[in-house]
Design an enzyme around this catalytic site. Structure first.
Site, PDB file in Angstrom:
ATOM      1  N   CYS A  80       0.866  -1.167   0.058  1.00 34.00           N
ATOM      2  CA  CYS A  80       0.019  -0.105  -0.043  1.00 34.00           C
ATOM      3  C   CYS A  80       0.785   1.174  -0.108  1.00 34.00           C
ATOM      4  O   CYS A  80       1.770   1.725   0.981  1.00 34.00           O
ATOM      5  CB  CYS A  80      -0.979   0.058   1.335  1.00 34.00           C
ATOM      6  SG  CYS A  80      -1.715   1.500   1.566  1.00 34.00           S
TER       7      CYS A  80
ATOM      8  N   CYS B 128       0.322   3.775   2.619  1.00 38.64           N
ATOM      9  CA  CYS B 128       0.691   3.062   3.920  1.00 38.64           C
ATOM     10  C   CYS B 128       2.073   3.433   4.264  1.00 38.64           C
ATOM     11  O   CYS B 128       2.465   3.959   5.197  1.00 38.64           O
ATOM     12  CB  CYS B 128       0.265   1.772   4.180  1.00 38.64           C
ATOM     13  SG  CYS B 128      -1.217   1.139   3.934  1.00 38.64           S
TER      14      CYS B 128
END
Length: 108
Positions: free
Chosen positions: A33, A36
């Protein structure tokens, strides 16, 4: 990398988050991600600055039980717990200053 950010699994979630004696910010994330990865360093820095809060990361690919239980549908998904209860939630990446304000405002 800070050793103040705990990387936990489902097996440790109850002890480290739900039974914690101080507020816990849980970062539900995954290695693939992009957003993230972007907020990861902010969480590391805030863990050094905010002694009154515990910072925990849960890789949803490895540990999905609590992510499912708390309705994590997209990541990054930051959930702030206090006394085992959800206080607030932030979905998506934030700049460090906004992330800090999110935590402080949620606990005040």
């Amino acid at each position: 990398m800070s050793d103040k950010v705990l990387h936990i699994t489902d097996a440790e979630f109850e002890q480290e988050v739900l039974n914690s004696d101080k507020p816990v910010l849980v970062d539900f994330w995954a290695p693939w991600c992009g957003p993230c990865k972007m907020i990861g360093p902010f969480i590391e820095e805030l863990s050094e600055e905010m002694e009154n809060v515990k910072f925990v990361k849960v890789d949803i690919d490895e540990s999905s039980t609590f992510a499912t239980k708390f309705g994590v549908m997209s990541i990054p998904n930051l959930i702030l717990f206090k006394d085992g209860e959800i206080v607030n939630r932030q979905i998506g990446a934030l700049p460090k200053t906004e992330l800090k304000a999110f935590i402080e405002n949620s606990l005040s």
